[in-house]
Design a protein around this motif. Structure first.
Motif, PDB file in Angstrom:
ATOM      1  N   LEU A  33       2.969  11.820 -10.291  1.00 33.87           N
ATOM      2  CA  LEU A  33       4.122  11.961 -10.789  1.00 33.87           C
ATOM      3  C   LEU A  33       4.868  12.189  -9.320  1.00 33.87           C
ATOM      4  N   GLU A  34       4.543  13.136  -8.588  1.00 33.82           N
ATOM      5  CA  GLU A  34       5.292  13.678  -7.353  1.00 33.82           C
ATOM      6  C   GLU A  34       5.732  12.232  -6.465  1.00 33.82           C
ATOM      7  N   PHE A  35       4.539  11.665  -6.288  1.00 42.54           N
ATOM      8  CA  PHE A  35       4.701  10.308  -5.708  1.00 42.54           C
ATOM      9  C   PHE A  35       5.795   9.296  -6.111  1.00 42.54           C
ATOM     10  N   VAL A  36       5.826   9.017  -7.542  1.00 41.58           N
ATOM     11  CA  VAL A  36       6.575   8.266  -8.227  1.00 41.58           C
ATOM     12  C   VAL A  36       8.047   8.765  -8.208  1.00 41.58           C
ATOM     13  N   THR A  37       8.139   9.824  -8.355  1.00 40.48           N
ATOM     14  CA  THR A  37       9.689  10.517  -8.512  1.00 40.48           C
ATOM     15  C   THR A  37      10.217  10.413  -7.121  1.00 40.48           C
ATOM     16  N   THR A  38       9.622  10.592  -6.275  1.00 37.59           N
ATOM     17  CA  THR A  38      10.251  10.750  -4.988  1.00 37.59           C
ATOM     18  C   THR A  38      10.156   9.193  -4.225  1.00 37.59           C
ATOM     19  N   ARG A 173       0.840  -0.911   3.249  1.00 42.27           N
ATOM     20  CA  ARG A 173       0.751   0.367   2.855  1.00 42.27           C
ATOM     21  C   ARG A 173      -0.507   0.831   2.642  1.00 42.27           C
ATOM     22  N   GLN A 174      -0.897   2.052   2.844  1.00 40.38           N
ATOM     23  CA  GLN A 174      -2.284   2.590   2.254  1.00 40.38           C
ATOM     24  C   GLN A 174      -1.763   3.972   2.294  1.00 40.38           C
ATOM     25  N   GLN A 175      -2.166   4.728   1.152  1.00 37.81           N
ATOM     26  CA  GLN A 175      -1.919   6.136   0.821  1.00 37.81           C
ATOM     27  C   GLN A 175      -3.002   6.494  -0.234  1.00 37.81           C
ATOM     28  N   VAL A 176      -3.868   7.478  -0.007  1.00 33.96           N
ATOM     29  CA  VAL A 176      -4.616   8.000  -1.237  1.00 33.96           C
ATOM     30  C   VAL A 176      -3.782   9.505  -1.531  1.00 33.96           C
ATOM     31  N   LEU A 177      -3.673   9.419  -2.776  1.00 36.39           N
ATOM     32  CA  LEU A 177      -3.048  10.837  -3.137  1.00 36.39           C
ATOM     33  C   LEU A 177      -4.113  11.778  -3.569  1.00 36.39           C
ATOM     34  N   GLY A 178      -3.749  13.134  -3.851  1.00 32.82           N
ATOM     35  CA  GLY A 178      -4.675  14.244  -4.035  1.00 32.82           C
ATOM     36  C   GLY A 178      -5.646  14.113  -5.145  1.00 32.82           C
ATOM     37  N   ASP A 179      -5.223  12.996  -6.266  1.00 33.43           N
ATOM     38  CA  ASP A 179      -5.995  12.873  -7.339  1.00 33.43           C
ATOM     39  C   ASP A 179      -6.974  11.983  -7.062  1.00 33.43           C
ATOM     40  N   GLY A 180      -7.034  11.161  -5.915  1.00 42.74           N
ATOM     41  CA  GLY A 180      -7.842   9.997  -5.909  1.00 42.74           C
ATOM     42  C   GLY A 180      -7.199   8.679  -6.193  1.00 42.74           C
ATOM     43  N   THR A 181      -5.813   8.656  -6.547  1.00 43.60           N
ATOM     44  CA  THR A 181      -5.267   7.366  -6.819  1.00 43.60           C
ATOM     45  C   THR A 181      -4.878   6.883  -5.267  1.00 43.60           C
ATOM     46  N   ALA A 182      -5.204   5.486  -5.284  1.00 46.22           N
ATOM     47  CA  ALA A 182      -4.927   4.849  -4.058  1.00 46.22           C
ATOM     48  C   ALA A 182      -3.598   4.104  -4.166  1.00 46.22           C
ATOM     49  N   VAL A 183      -2.699   4.194  -3.369  1.00 49.03           N
ATOM     50  CA  VAL A 183      -1.395   3.263  -3.340  1.00 49.03           C
ATOM     51  C   VAL A 183      -1.580   2.517  -2.269  1.00 49.03           C
ATOM     52  N   LEU A 184      -1.424   1.033  -2.674  1.00 52.17           N
ATOM     53  CA  LEU A 184      -1.926   0.200  -1.746  1.00 52.17           C
ATOM     54  C   LEU A 184      -0.858  -0.845  -1.820  1.00 52.17           C
ATOM     55  N   GLY A 185      -0.171  -1.174  -0.531  1.00 48.63           N
ATOM     56  CA  GLY A 185       0.966  -2.308  -0.546  1.00 48.63           C
ATOM     57  C   GLY A 185       0.568  -3.462  -0.048  1.00 48.63           C
ATOM     58  N   TYR A 186       1.076  -4.462  -0.108  1.00 50.34           N
ATOM     59  CA  TYR A 186       0.739  -5.728   0.498  1.00 50.34           C
ATOM     60  C   TYR A 186       1.764  -6.602   0.617  1.00 50.34           C
ATOM     61  N   ARG A 187       2.057  -7.524   1.412  1.00 50.82           N
ATOM     62  CA  ARG A 187       3.151  -8.781   1.344  1.00 50.82           C
ATOM     63  C   ARG A 187       2.176 -10.010   1.193  1.00 50.82           C
ATOM     64  N   LEU A 188       2.598 -10.804   0.381  1.00 50.72           N
ATOM     65  CA  LEU A 188       2.066 -12.119   0.161  1.00 50.72           C
ATOM     66  C   LEU A 188       2.172 -13.290   1.429  1.00 50.72           C
ATOM     67  N   LYS A 189       1.009 -13.739   1.837  1.00 46.82           N
ATOM     68  CA  LYS A 189       1.107 -14.754   2.846  1.00 46.82           C
ATOM     69  C   LYS A 189       1.581 -16.024   2.261  1.00 46.82           C
ATOM     70  N   ARG A 190       2.521 -16.513   3.079  1.00 51.37           N
ATOM     71  CA  ARG A 190       3.148 -17.822   2.674  1.00 51.37           C
ATOM     72  C   ARG A 190       2.741 -18.726   3.523  1.00 51.37           C
ATOM     73  N   PRO A 191       2.942 -20.246   3.229  1.00 50.55           N
ATOM     74  CA  PRO A 191       2.348 -21.188   4.377  1.00 50.55           C
ATOM     75  C   PRO A 191       3.340 -21.009   5.397  1.00 50.55           C
ATOM     76  N   GLY A 192       2.667 -21.049   6.658  1.00 52.59           N
ATOM     77  CA  GLY A 192       3.407 -20.922   7.828  1.00 52.59           C
ATOM     78  C   GLY A 192       3.586 -19.519   8.340  1.00 52.59           C
ATOM     79  N   THR A 193       3.115 -18.526   7.439  1.00 54.43           N
ATOM     80  CA  THR A 193       3.128 -17.323   7.658  1.00 54.43           C
ATOM     81  C   THR A 193       1.551 -16.508   8.102  1.00 54.43           C
ATOM     82  N   SER A 194       1.511 -15.459   8.720  1.00 58.25           N
ATOM     83  CA  SER A 194       0.185 -15.233   9.279  1.00 58.25           C
ATOM     84  C   SER A 194      -0.064 -13.886   8.189  1.00 58.25           C
TER      85      SER A 194
END
Length: 194
Positions: A33-38, A173-194
């Motif tokens: 809840l703190e992660f989402v609200t902030t 992005r990668q963050q593990v909260l104290g409750d064990g929930t992992a918050v993972l962020g990704y960008r999608l690779k598009r043709p012509g990008t690495s």
């Protein structure tokens, strides 16, 4: 150009909801809840924001897009405008176009509608669900922010619906909260990008 971000919670085995669409398997801990609200306060429905005393514009998004089943969670609670602080779009061929003056129903061609939204002025677009809609919009999703709850579901609504079509991701992005929930962020690779 605006970005489309699929901000979603999932079980460790890739399910965003129970087989009946319920979300009871996802415990909301004080850390989450703190992660989402902030970090992502605009992703909370209006009623929750009011209870928490949150107001003002969001940090990332000014628009939400969701599928019919996700929107049904609000309808079942008697709420037709669950995100009054955002511009709201619901992809559905069965909802009445006038369900609520603050909700725009997209009755067909969600991919075309999202492409138009991304070209319009405004902030980020929050894709709230569901899995089938995310699968249909995969070509236009720019970023994933996935809250991976420490639970195995064994079945339910998958993170992405549709057929086998691998898409590469770049970690952002990668963050593990104290409750064990992992918050993972990704960008999608598009043709012509690495």
């Amino acid at each position: 150009m605006r970005t489309l971000t699929y901000f979603i919670g999932t079980s460790l085995d890739g399910f965003i909801a129970e087989p009946d669409g319920g979300l009871g398997m996802f415990a909301v801990s004080p850390e989450l809840l703190e992660f989402v609200t902030t970090q992502y306060p605009e992703t909370l429905p209006g009623q929750v924001r009011a209870q928490l005393g949150l107001s003002g514009p969001g940090k990332h998004f000014d628009t939400i897009v969701q599928g019919r089943a996700s929107y049904a969670l609000a309808l079942d609670a008697g709420v037709t405008s669950p995100y009054p602080h955002l511009r709201q779009y619901v992809v559905s061929s069965t909802l009445a176009a006038d369900i609520d003056p603050d909700v725009t129903v997209i009755p067909s061609d969600p991919l075309g509608a999202i492409r138009e939204l991304k070209q319009a002025d405004g902030g980020g677009i929050y894709l709230a669900g569901g899995g089938m809609l995310a699968g249909q919009l995969l070509a236009e999703i720019d970023e994933l922010v996935v809250k991976v709850y420490p639970v195995v579901a064994g079945g339910g609504v998958p993170l992405f619906g549709g057929g086998f079509a691998p898409v590469g991701l770049t970690p952002a992005r990668q963050q593990v909260l104290g409750d064990g929930t992992a918050v993972l962020g990704y960008r999608l690779k598009r043709p012509g990008t690495s």
